[in-house]
Design a protein around this motif. Sequence first.
Motif, PDB file in Angstrom:
ATOM      1  N   VAL A  92      57.501  33.706  79.412  1.00 24.52           N
ATOM      2  CA  VAL A  92      56.938  33.203  80.674  1.00 24.52           C
ATOM      3  C   VAL A  92      55.439  32.986  80.534  1.00 24.52           C
ATOM      4  O   VAL A  92      54.901  31.938  80.937  1.00 24.52           O
ATOM      5  N   ARG A  93      54.749  33.965  79.947  1.00 21.63           N
ATOM      6  CA  ARG A  93      53.289  33.845  79.796  1.00 21.63           C
ATOM      7  C   ARG A  93      52.922  32.632  78.943  1.00 21.63           C
ATOM      8  O   ARG A  93      51.925  31.961  79.212  1.00 21.63           O
ATOM      9  N   GLU A  94      53.712  32.353  77.905  1.00 18.82           N
ATOM     10  CA  GLU A  94      53.401  31.259  76.992  1.00 18.82           C
ATOM     11  C   GLU A  94      54.005  29.930  77.432  1.00 18.82           C
ATOM     12  O   GLU A  94      53.792  28.906  76.780  1.00 18.82           O
ATOM     13  N   GLY A  95      54.753  29.948  78.534  1.00 15.16           N
ATOM     14  CA  GLY A  95      55.305  28.711  79.073  1.00 15.16           C
ATOM     15  C   GLY A  95      56.354  28.069  78.191  1.00 15.16           C
ATOM     16  O   GLY A  95      56.472  26.834  78.155  1.00 15.16           O
ATOM     17  N   ILE A  96      57.151  28.878  77.505  1.00 14.83           N
ATOM     18  CA  ILE A  96      58.201  28.354  76.626  1.00 14.83           C
ATOM     19  C   ILE A  96      59.524  28.423  77.378  1.00 14.83           C
ATOM     20  O   ILE A  96      60.041  29.513  77.661  1.00 14.83           O
ATOM     21  N   ALA A  97      60.089  27.276  77.677  1.00 14.84           N
ATOM     22  CA  ALA A  97      61.280  27.223  78.529  1.00 14.84           C
ATOM     23  C   ALA A  97      62.580  27.128  77.739  1.00 14.84           C
ATOM     24  O   ALA A  97      63.645  27.491  78.256  1.00 14.84           O
ATOM     25  N   ASN A  98      62.536  26.634  76.494  1.00 18.87           N
ATOM     26  CA  ASN A  98      63.773  26.408  75.737  1.00 18.87           C
ATOM     27  C   ASN A  98      64.151  27.640  74.922  1.00 18.87           C
ATOM     28  O   ASN A  98      64.504  27.566  73.744  1.00 18.87           O
ATOM     29  N   VAL A  99      64.084  28.802  75.577  1.00 21.99           N
ATOM     30  CA  VAL A  99      64.361  30.063  74.908  1.00 21.99           C
ATOM     31  C   VAL A  99      65.074  30.986  75.880  1.00 21.99           C
ATOM     32  O   VAL A  99      64.877  30.909  77.096  1.00 21.99           O
ATOM     33  N   SER A 100      65.942  31.847  75.359  1.00 25.36           N
ATOM     34  CA  SER A 100      66.611  32.852  76.180  1.00 25.36           C
ATOM     35  C   SER A 100      66.799  34.110  75.348  1.00 25.36           C
ATOM     36  O   SER A 100      66.784  34.063  74.113  1.00 25.36           O
ATOM     37  N   PHE A 101      66.985  35.231  76.039  1.00 26.19           N
ATOM     38  CA  PHE A 101      67.128  36.512  75.357  1.00 26.19           C
ATOM     39  C   PHE A 101      68.318  37.260  75.947  1.00 26.19           C
ATOM     40  O   PHE A 101      68.466  37.349  77.172  1.00 26.19           O
ATOM     41  N   THR A 102      69.151  37.807  75.066  1.00 29.72           N
ATOM     42  CA  THR A 102      70.396  38.461  75.466  1.00 29.72           C
ATOM     43  C   THR A 102      70.481  39.834  74.833  1.00 29.72           C
ATOM     44  O   THR A 102      70.202  39.995  73.639  1.00 29.72           O
ATOM     45  N   GLN A 103      70.875  40.817  75.631  1.00 27.58           N
ATOM     46  CA  GLN A 103      71.102  42.146  75.088  1.00 27.58           C
ATOM     47  C   GLN A 103      72.533  42.225  74.572  1.00 27.58           C
ATOM     48  O   GLN A 103      73.491  41.931  75.292  1.00 27.58           O
ATOM     49  N   GLY A 104      72.686  42.609  73.308  1.00 24.91           N
ATOM     50  CA  GLY A 104      74.020  42.686  72.746  1.00 24.91           C
ATOM     51  C   GLY A 104      74.014  43.146  71.306  1.00 24.91           C
ATOM     52  O   GLY A 104      72.964  43.292  70.676  1.00 24.91           O
ATOM     53  N   ASP A 105      75.203  43.362  70.789  1.00 24.32           N
ATOM     54  CA  ASP A 105      75.440  43.844  69.428  1.00 24.32           C
ATOM     55  C   ASP A 105      75.959  42.678  68.599  1.00 24.32           C
ATOM     56  O   ASP A 105      77.003  42.090  68.919  1.00 24.32           O
ATOM     57  N   ALA A 106      75.247  42.316  67.545  1.00 20.93           N
ATOM     58  CA  ALA A 106      75.627  41.151  66.739  1.00 20.93           C
ATOM     59  C   ALA A 106      77.016  41.275  66.152  1.00 20.93           C
ATOM     60  O   ALA A 106      77.673  40.264  65.876  1.00 20.93           O
ATOM     61  N   GLN A 107      77.497  42.491  65.971  1.00 19.54           N
ATOM     62  CA  GLN A 107      78.825  42.685  65.393  1.00 19.54           C
ATOM     63  C   GLN A 107      79.935  42.319  66.373  1.00 19.54           C
ATOM     64  O   GLN A 107      81.016  41.892  65.958  1.00 19.54           O
ATOM     65  N   ALA A 108      79.654  42.466  67.673  1.00 19.20           N
ATOM     66  CA  ALA A 108      80.714  42.294  68.667  1.00 19.20           C
ATOM     67  C   ALA A 108      80.433  41.233  69.715  1.00 19.20           C
ATOM     68  O   ALA A 108      81.307  40.908  70.512  1.00 19.20           O
ATOM     69  N   HIS A 109      79.229  40.660  69.724  1.00 14.68           N
ATOM     70  CA  HIS A 109      78.870  39.732  70.796  1.00 14.68           C
ATOM     71  C   HIS A 109      79.747  38.478  70.751  1.00 14.68           C
ATOM     72  O   HIS A 109      79.987  37.904  69.686  1.00 14.68           O
ATOM     73  N   PRO A 110      80.234  38.024  71.904  1.00 11.87           N
ATOM     74  CA  PRO A 110      81.107  36.839  71.937  1.00 11.87           C
ATOM     75  C   PRO A 110      80.310  35.528  71.905  1.00 11.87           C
ATOM     76  O   PRO A 110      80.189  34.822  72.908  1.00 11.87           O
ATOM     77  N   PHE A 111      79.780  35.200  70.740  1.00  7.98           N
ATOM     78  CA  PHE A 111      79.045  33.947  70.595  1.00  7.98           C
ATOM     79  C   PHE A 111      79.969  32.748  70.795  1.00  7.98           C
ATOM     80  O   PHE A 111      81.174  32.812  70.503  1.00  7.98           O
ATOM     81  N   GLU A 112      79.387  31.651  71.266  1.00 10.17           N
ATOM     82  CA  GLU A 112      80.123  30.391  71.299  1.00 10.17           C
ATOM     83  C   GLU A 112      80.358  29.930  69.860  1.00 10.17           C
ATOM     84  O   GLU A 112      79.406  29.803  69.084  1.00 10.17           O
ATOM     85  N   PRO A 113      81.599  29.686  69.468  1.00 12.65           N
ATOM     86  CA  PRO A 113      81.855  29.257  68.090  1.00 12.65           C
ATOM     87  C   PRO A 113      81.101  27.970  67.757  1.00 12.65           C
ATOM     88  O   PRO A 113      81.135  26.998  68.513  1.00 12.65           O
TER      89      PRO A 113
END
Length: 282
Positions: A92-113
């Motif tokens: 927000v401070r840097e004005g970067i809009a094309n970014v998101s952050f998610t809390q999760g475990d890379a081993q189990a997170h349900p990523f979009e294939p």
Amino acid sequence: MPEIVNTAQAQAWNGPEGAHWARHQDRWNAVNGGFDEPLLDAAGVTAAHRTLDIGCGSGQTTLLAARRAPQGLAQGLDLSGPMLAEARARAVREGIANVSFTQGDAQAHPFEPGGFDAAISRYGVMFFADPAAAFGNIGRALRPGGRLAFVCPTEPALNGWVVALAALRGILPLGDFDRPGRPGMFSLAAPDHVRAVLGAAGYTDVAVEQVTADGNWGQGTEDAADFLLSSGPGRHLMGQVAPAEQARARRVLVDHLRDHEAADDGTVRLRSTSWLVTATAA
């Protein structure tokens, strides 16, 4: 709540360790930032790339990836709520809009294939409960032919902060914290093991290249020693001895760091040696 498999790491990074890194994010970026550009170059992040940042912490590499791909996007994934809060605030401070952050475990997170063109990580992949399963899940999140690029430490003796702490052996109960191959920071220190893990996870074209960077640990030896001893390993070791041994350890560490203090501005720099690993998703 996100599905968490790596419960021990989730507890650590949502406790004192995560709070420390979130509070000192600028200092940790000064320590590790020398690997940012080589990492993003190796991942080939440009223009409209969709980039997944594993173990993104407070978001430095995620935000850099987003800046490199103004028509694309960058998503950071991490176990640590405190660090992700800092990452979102910084975006927000840097004005970067094309970014998101998610809390999760890379081993189990349900990523979009196939949802990403590249996956990156700066020191975020050494602590998986099941490395092959985690890298396999990340690979499924990449499009066919997508690029994996990450940085992880080489053998401990080639990393200045480890050498500095090793100077305290006999004062602090160091044990085998700096033994390569054991679970933790140096779990991927052996290139053959890296290749085996990624091969088992379905990647091809695995390449392992040694890279170095000099990190800024503080302004003067006193400041650098205090910061190093407040880090996870330092804090753990200091907590096991009495105040007299703590004071002695600090004095010895300050003396060791004098050899790394710049004469002109007092900056204390320690060299980190890492593997820059790249691979292709099936």
